[in-house]
Design an enzyme around this catalytic site. Structure first.
Site, PDB file in Angstrom:
ATOM      1  N   ASP A 175     -10.015  10.923  -7.188  1.00  0.00           N
ATOM      2  CA  ASP A 175     -11.245  11.674  -7.424  1.00  0.00           C
ATOM      3  C   ASP A 175     -10.975  12.886  -8.290  1.00  0.00           C
ATOM      4  OD1 ASP A 175      -9.776  12.973  -5.304  1.00  0.00           O
ATOM      5  OD2 ASP A 175     -11.531  14.255  -5.052  1.00  0.00           O
ATOM      6  N   GLU A 207       4.653   4.829   4.139  1.00  0.00           N
ATOM      7  CA  GLU A 207       4.103   6.143   4.463  1.00  0.00           C
ATOM      8  C   GLU A 207       5.238   7.068   4.877  1.00  0.00           C
ATOM      9  OE1 GLU A 207       2.232   9.327   4.853  1.00  0.00           O
ATOM     10  OE2 GLU A 207       0.928   7.624   4.349  1.00  0.00           O
ATOM     11  N   LYS A 261      -2.459  22.480  -8.475  1.00  0.00           N
ATOM     12  CA  LYS A 261      -1.934  23.701  -9.088  1.00  0.00           C
ATOM     13  C   LYS A 261      -0.846  23.345 -10.097  1.00  0.00           C
ATOM     14  CE  LYS A 261      -2.916  26.660  -5.096  1.00  0.00           C
ATOM     15  NZ  LYS A 261      -2.353  27.576  -4.070  1.00  0.00           N
ATOM     16  N   THR A 283     -11.351   3.005   1.265  1.00  0.00           N
ATOM     17  CA  THR A 283     -10.457   3.848   2.049  1.00  0.00           C
ATOM     18  C   THR A 283     -11.256   4.972   2.699  1.00  0.00           C
ATOM     19  OG1 THR A 283      -9.967   5.426   0.287  1.00  0.00           O
ATOM     20  CG2 THR A 283      -8.644   3.411   0.344  1.00  0.00           C
ATOM     21  N   LYS A 284     -10.632   5.649   3.645  1.00  0.00           N
ATOM     22  CA  LYS A 284     -11.272   6.794   4.288  1.00  0.00           C
ATOM     23  C   LYS A 284     -11.635   7.860   3.264  1.00  0.00           C
ATOM     24  CE  LYS A 284      -8.589   9.657   6.403  1.00  0.00           C
ATOM     25  NZ  LYS A 284      -7.640  10.256   7.377  1.00  0.00           N
ATOM     26  N   PHE A 285     -10.728   8.084   2.315  1.00  0.00           N
ATOM     27  CA  PHE A 285     -10.992   9.100   1.298  1.00  0.00           C
ATOM     28  C   PHE A 285     -12.135   8.686   0.399  1.00  0.00           C
ATOM     29  CE2 PHE A 285      -6.486  10.123   2.249  1.00  0.00           C
ATOM     30  CZ  PHE A 285      -6.666  11.449   2.590  1.00  0.00           C
ATOM     31  N   GLU A 286     -12.204   7.406   0.036  1.00  0.00           N
ATOM     32  CA  GLU A 286     -13.285   6.973  -0.849  1.00  0.00           C
ATOM     33  C   GLU A 286     -14.642   7.095  -0.167  1.00  0.00           C
ATOM     34  OE1 GLU A 286     -14.587   3.401  -3.885  1.00  0.00           O
ATOM     35  OE2 GLU A 286     -12.604   3.385  -2.966  1.00  0.00           O
ATOM     36  N   ASP A 328      -1.900  12.398  -3.566  1.00  0.00           N
ATOM     37  CA  ASP A 328      -2.041  13.858  -3.624  1.00  0.00           C
ATOM     38  C   ASP A 328      -2.028  14.296  -5.086  1.00  0.00           C
ATOM     39  OD1 ASP A 328      -1.794  16.646  -3.441  1.00  0.00           O
ATOM     40  OD2 ASP A 328      -0.640  16.500  -1.580  1.00  0.00           O
ATOM     41  N   ASP A 335       0.859  -1.180   0.000  1.00  0.00           N
ATOM     42  CA  ASP A 335       0.000   0.000   0.000  1.00  0.00           C
ATOM     43  C   ASP A 335       0.898   1.234   0.000  1.00  0.00           C
ATOM     44  OD1 ASP A 335      -2.080   1.781   0.172  1.00  0.00           O
ATOM     45  OD2 ASP A 335      -2.652   1.252   2.241  1.00  0.00           O
TER      46      ASP A 335
END
Length: 224
Positions: free
Chosen positions: A137, A53, A105, A199-202, A101, A28
């Site tokens: 996303d 990580e 920009k 995942t938390k983000f999903e 991430d 991961d």
């Protein structure tokens, strides 16, 4: 769980020694607090799992979540470096790069992890038919990845031809070459979304009704 501290930061890891067994390895990339990784171990207890990580706070949370799980190791390291220098060739069954991430920009685009050099490192670390799963996303980032996998981009980075690209229902984009018989290196892998934990983000993006774009890259061994 063991927080992994390499003996040597310029030599490949001895994975059998680290995990104290030989088993397929899933990695991961940017594992965050380790929640996704821990859920994976429940689905696949026969496999080994490595979470990579960079941020120490997240590493601490991942270690606490997985402290009773024997087949998980957490490595605090910059992802690109770990993939390139610490993972042995053909040692990884599956990579997960979920919601990296996007650096939206334009002046920050050079910080994006998804580059031809990153893909080359992934290819080296993957075993034959190994897979890299990607989700985002961010439409612009998805288009950036699609561009790197396009025939025009691959002509400037030939090593990318060694991947098959697979598209999933969550994504809304398709390369034109998917419709061309000459692009047979692209194949679909069915059923990815239901098989993986969220995942938390999903969960957050789904609650917001945001679209999620997915793809998978399957390693294709050179024809000899």
């Amino acid at each position: 769980m063991i927080e992994l501290v390499p003996e040597n930061y310029v030599a490949a890891l001895d994975l059998e020694k680290i995990f104290e067994r030989r088993a397929p390895l899933q990695v991961d990339l940017g594992c965050g607090d380790g929640a996704f990784l821990c859920e994976l171990t429940q689905k696949f207890p026969e496999k080994n799992f490595l979470g990579i990580e960079r941020l120490s706070g997240r590493v601490g949370k991942a270690c606490r979540k997985s402290h009773k799980i024997d087949n998980v190791r957490i490595l605090q390291m910059e992802t690109s470096y770990a993939v390139r220098y610490l993972l042995p060739p053909e040692s990884v069954e599956t990579f997960y790069l979920l919601f990296p991430d996007p650096w939206p920009k334009r002046r920050h685009h050079r910080r994006r992890i998804f580059t031809p050099e990153f893909l080359d490192s992934i290819y080296t670390a993957l075993e034959d038919d190994g897979v890299l799963h990607v989700a985002t996303d961010h439409l612009d980032y998805y288009q950036h990845i699609e561009h790197l996998l396009s025939p025009a981009a691959q002509r400037t980075a030939p090593k990318l031809d060694r991947f098959n690209r697979s598209s999933f229902p969550g994504g809304s984009l398709e390369l034109d070459c998917l419709k061309q018989s000459s692009c047979r290196r692209f194949e679909a892998i069915a059923g990815w979304e239901p098989e993986l934990p969220l995942t938390k983000f999903e969960r957050r993006f789904r609650a917001q009704g945001a679209p999620i774009y997915r793809l998978a890259l399957r390693k294709v061994s050179p024809v000899t």
